[in-house]
Design a protein around this motif. Structure first.
Motif, PDB file in Angstrom:
ATOM      1  N   LEU A 269      42.821  35.576  61.424  1.00 16.72           N
ATOM      2  CA  LEU A 269      41.342  34.882  61.203  1.00 16.72           C
ATOM      3  C   LEU A 269      40.525  35.947  60.841  1.00 16.72           C
ATOM      4  O   LEU A 269      39.535  35.666  59.904  1.00 16.72           O
ATOM      5  N   VAL A 270      40.791  37.324  61.430  1.00 20.29           N
ATOM      6  CA  VAL A 270      39.829  38.263  60.991  1.00 20.29           C
ATOM      7  C   VAL A 270      40.074  38.529  59.346  1.00 20.29           C
ATOM      8  O   VAL A 270      38.955  38.814  58.544  1.00 20.29           O
ATOM      9  N   VAL A 271      41.390  38.574  58.885  1.00 23.91           N
ATOM     10  CA  VAL A 271      41.739  38.799  57.615  1.00 23.91           C
ATOM     11  C   VAL A 271      41.123  37.812  56.786  1.00 23.91           C
ATOM     12  O   VAL A 271      40.609  38.054  55.597  1.00 23.91           O
ATOM     13  N   PHE A 272      41.239  36.589  57.072  1.00 19.75           N
ATOM     14  CA  PHE A 272      40.821  35.413  56.388  1.00 19.75           C
ATOM     15  C   PHE A 272      39.446  35.346  56.059  1.00 19.75           C
ATOM     16  O   PHE A 272      38.963  35.153  54.892  1.00 19.75           O
ATOM     17  N   VAL A 273      38.568  35.699  57.339  1.00 21.72           N
ATOM     18  CA  VAL A 273      37.230  35.443  56.996  1.00 21.72           C
ATOM     19  C   VAL A 273      36.722  36.682  56.165  1.00 21.72           C
ATOM     20  O   VAL A 273      35.886  36.446  55.159  1.00 21.72           O
ATOM     21  N   ALA A 274      37.081  37.824  56.440  1.00 19.72           N
ATOM     22  CA  ALA A 274      36.849  38.916  55.783  1.00 19.72           C
ATOM     23  C   ALA A 274      37.081  39.012  54.168  1.00 19.72           C
ATOM     24  O   ALA A 274      36.480  39.410  53.352  1.00 19.72           O
ATOM     25  N   SER A 275      38.413  38.472  53.910  1.00 16.76           N
ATOM     26  CA  SER A 275      39.066  38.826  52.628  1.00 16.76           C
ATOM     27  C   SER A 275      39.059  37.713  51.667  1.00 16.76           C
ATOM     28  O   SER A 275      39.174  37.734  50.389  1.00 16.76           O
ATOM     29  N   VAL A 276      38.836  36.482  52.257  1.00 13.23           N
ATOM     30  CA  VAL A 276      38.856  35.031  51.467  1.00 13.23           C
ATOM     31  C   VAL A 276      37.149  34.662  51.590  1.00 13.23           C
ATOM     32  O   VAL A 276      36.544  34.190  50.407  1.00 13.23           O
ATOM     33  N   VAL A 277      37.070  34.162  52.723  1.00  8.58           N
ATOM     34  CA  VAL A 277      35.796  33.547  52.883  1.00  8.58           C
ATOM     35  C   VAL A 277      34.495  34.221  52.524  1.00  8.58           C
ATOM     36  O   VAL A 277      33.744  33.788  51.933  1.00  8.58           O
ATOM     37  N   VAL A 278      34.140  35.550  53.100  1.00 12.26           N
ATOM     38  CA  VAL A 278      33.044  36.505  53.020  1.00 12.26           C
ATOM     39  C   VAL A 278      32.952  36.579  51.460  1.00 12.26           C
ATOM     40  O   VAL A 278      31.618  36.365  51.107  1.00 12.26           O
ATOM     41  N   PRO A 279      33.820  37.285  50.634  1.00  8.48           N
ATOM     42  CA  PRO A 279      33.493  37.262  49.085  1.00  8.48           C
ATOM     43  C   PRO A 279      33.296  36.068  48.396  1.00  8.48           C
ATOM     44  O   PRO A 279      32.148  36.069  47.807  1.00  8.48           O
ATOM     45  N   LEU A 280      33.793  34.959  48.846  1.00 10.53           N
ATOM     46  CA  LEU A 280      33.469  33.644  48.011  1.00 10.53           C
ATOM     47  C   LEU A 280      32.057  33.192  48.361  1.00 10.53           C
ATOM     48  O   LEU A 280      31.359  32.788  47.631  1.00 10.53           O
ATOM     49  N   LEU A 281      31.877  33.271  49.806  1.00  6.93           N
ATOM     50  CA  LEU A 281      30.374  32.545  50.176  1.00  6.93           C
ATOM     51  C   LEU A 281      29.414  33.662  49.685  1.00  6.93           C
ATOM     52  O   LEU A 281      28.272  33.393  49.371  1.00  6.93           O
ATOM     53  N   LYS A 282      29.749  35.078  49.643  1.00  2.00           N
ATOM     54  CA  LYS A 282      28.629  35.941  49.173  1.00  2.00           C
ATOM     55  C   LYS A 282      28.304  35.452  47.640  1.00  2.00           C
ATOM     56  O   LYS A 282      27.296  35.595  47.115  1.00  2.00           O
ATOM     57  N   LEU A 283      29.471  35.043  46.815  1.00  2.00           N
ATOM     58  CA  LEU A 283      29.273  34.825  45.419  1.00  2.00           C
ATOM     59  C   LEU A 283      28.303  33.697  45.332  1.00  2.00           C
ATOM     60  O   LEU A 283      27.455  33.397  44.482  1.00  2.00           O
TER      61      LEU A 283
ATOM     62  N   ALA B 120      26.408  43.634  42.466  1.00  2.00           N
ATOM     63  CA  ALA B 120      25.649  42.332  41.956  1.00  2.00           C
ATOM     64  C   ALA B 120      24.478  42.050  43.064  1.00  2.00           C
ATOM     65  O   ALA B 120      23.456  41.692  43.002  1.00  2.00           O
ATOM     66  N   ALA B 121      24.826  42.224  44.443  1.00  2.00           N
ATOM     67  CA  ALA B 121      23.709  42.158  45.509  1.00  2.00           C
ATOM     68  C   ALA B 121      22.551  43.309  45.329  1.00  2.00           C
ATOM     69  O   ALA B 121      21.417  42.932  45.680  1.00  2.00           O
TER      70      ALA B 121
ATOM     71  N   THR C 110      22.287  40.439  37.353  1.00  2.00           N
ATOM     72  CA  THR C 110      23.328  39.761  38.501  1.00  2.00           C
ATOM     73  C   THR C 110      24.118  38.680  37.922  1.00  2.00           C
ATOM     74  O   THR C 110      25.200  38.567  38.739  1.00  2.00           O
ATOM     75  N   TRP C 111      23.851  37.844  37.191  1.00  2.00           N
ATOM     76  CA  TRP C 111      24.568  37.046  36.530  1.00  2.00           C
ATOM     77  C   TRP C 111      25.973  37.387  35.836  1.00  2.00           C
ATOM     78  O   TRP C 111      26.897  36.874  36.338  1.00  2.00           O
ATOM     79  N   ALA C 112      25.714  38.578  35.314  1.00  2.00           N
ATOM     80  CA  ALA C 112      26.918  39.209  34.625  1.00  2.00           C
ATOM     81  C   ALA C 112      27.947  39.587  35.700  1.00  2.00           C
ATOM     82  O   ALA C 112      29.200  39.469  35.654  1.00  2.00           O
ATOM     83  N   LEU C 113      27.407  40.298  36.619  1.00  2.00           N
ATOM     84  CA  LEU C 113      28.220  40.952  37.637  1.00  2.00           C
ATOM     85  C   LEU C 113      29.131  39.765  38.672  1.00  2.00           C
ATOM     86  O   LEU C 113      29.942  39.772  38.960  1.00  2.00           O
ATOM     87  N   VAL C 114      28.163  38.556  38.938  1.00  2.00           N
ATOM     88  CA  VAL C 114      28.743  37.549  39.631  1.00  2.00           C
ATOM     89  C   VAL C 114      29.842  36.982  39.072  1.00  2.00           C
ATOM     90  O   VAL C 114      30.785  36.579  39.520  1.00  2.00           O
ATOM     91  N   ILE C 115      29.599  36.570  37.558  1.00  2.00           N
ATOM     92  CA  ILE C 115      30.824  36.021  36.776  1.00  2.00           C
ATOM     93  C   ILE C 115      32.074  36.918  36.583  1.00  2.00           C
ATOM     94  O   ILE C 115      33.106  36.488  36.880  1.00  2.00           O
ATOM     95  N   ALA C 116      31.805  38.307  36.483  1.00  2.00           N
ATOM     96  CA  ALA C 116      32.795  39.191  36.535  1.00  2.00           C
ATOM     97  C   ALA C 116      33.324  39.125  37.832  1.00  2.00           C
ATOM     98  O   ALA C 116      34.770  39.196  37.948  1.00  2.00           O
ATOM     99  N   ALA C 117      32.929  39.127  38.927  1.00  2.00           N
ATOM    100  CA  ALA C 117      33.370  39.028  40.377  1.00  2.00           C
ATOM    101  C   ALA C 117      34.277  37.614  40.380  1.00  2.00           C
ATOM    102  O   ALA C 117      35.441  37.744  40.911  1.00  2.00           O
TER     103      ALA C 117
ATOM    104  N   MET D 238      36.628  43.555  42.731  1.00  3.37           N
ATOM    105  CA  MET D 238      36.215  42.174  43.075  1.00  3.37           C
ATOM    106  C   MET D 238      34.789  42.518  44.138  1.00  3.37           C
ATOM    107  O   MET D 238      33.734  42.251  43.801  1.00  3.37           O
ATOM    108  N   VAL D 239      35.257  43.333  45.130  1.00  9.89           N
ATOM    109  CA  VAL D 239      34.477  43.455  46.159  1.00  9.89           C
ATOM    110  C   VAL D 239      33.310  44.444  45.643  1.00  9.89           C
ATOM    111  O   VAL D 239      31.952  44.391  45.964  1.00  9.89           O
ATOM    112  N   ILE D 240      33.833  45.637  45.006  1.00  8.91           N
ATOM    113  CA  ILE D 240      32.643  46.333  44.546  1.00  8.91           C
ATOM    114  C   ILE D 240      31.802  45.708  43.452  1.00  8.91           C
ATOM    115  O   ILE D 240      30.661  46.194  43.560  1.00  8.91           O
TER     116      ILE D 240
END
Length: 209
Positions: free
Chosen positions: A101-115, A191-192, A51-58, A184-186
């Motif tokens: 707002l949808v694009v910003f949350v889905a494409s910027v906030v969600v990936p970073l928050l998930k990581l 990782a999850a 999981t660490w390896a995948l998170v760093i790669a993301a 990055m999303v994949i």
């Protein structure tokens, strides 16, 4: 000490979730699920390291995904390249703030928050934290379920590239940012999937609760 599945020789299949009783004489690493034939493990092998390896790669892919153009539009002979953020700003300035707002949350906030959440869960497990395991498990489940929605940008770009093919009049091409973003999303989805939330509860059992 509370009785757990492992102490009763019960293992959940990682593929089909079937609860299997393990024979006492058979090694765990050689057992297979009777329903789907997947290998059975008490815990996902090398979950923390993988999981660490995948998170760093993301994280590595996250930077070019947001800095490089995700889409190049040619209209009436003029060419314009847009990153995710420039597209969000364009939508906002033209009055389409709900879509921005949808694009910003889905494409910027969600990936970073998930990581960030995955990093928090990894650190908490490695540090032996016993703080609110139920809430941390629920946080993991939410993170696992919402990660795929970050692909909304890739879906939009794919549809536009396929539909808008009018030569110099109007043409849309996918940029290098789309490739990094999709990767990055994949990677975050994998990782999850690699993280084993049962490790959160193992700390309680090892402490004698």
């Amino acid at each position: 000490m509370a009785t757990n599945a492992a102490s009763r020789m019960l293992i959940s299949c990682h593929t089909c979730s079937l609860l299997v009783r393990m024979p006492a004489h058979k090694p765990h690493d050689r057992s297979r699920c009777p329903r789907c034939s997947a290998s059975l493990h008490i815990r996902k092998p090398n979950s923390i390291a993988r999981t660490w390896a995948l998170v760093i790669a993301a994280f590595i892919f996250y930077l070019p995904a947001n800095l490089l153009p995700i889409m190049t539009v040619t209209s009436l002979g003029k060419t314009q390249s847009d990153t995710i953020m420039s597209g969000v700003i364009y939508l906002f300035l033209h009055g389409m703030w709900p879509l921005a707002l949808v694009v910003f949350v889905a494409s910027v906030v969600v990936p970073l928050l998930k990581l960030m959440i995955l990093m928090y869960l990894l650190i908490s497990v490695q540090c032996g934290s016993r703080w609110r395991p139920y809430d941390r498990t629920r946080l993991y489940r939410i993170t696992e379920s919402i990660g795929r929605w970050s692909m909304v940008d890739i879906y939009v770009v794919t549809i536009l590239v396929a539909l808008v093919r009018l030569g110099n009049l109007a043409t849309i091409q996918a940029g290098a940012g789309a490739v990094f973003f999709g990767a990055m999303v994949i990677i975050t989805i994998f990782a999850a999937m690699t993280f084993d939330p049962r490790l959160i509860w193992d700390n309680l059992e090892h402490s004698g609760d």
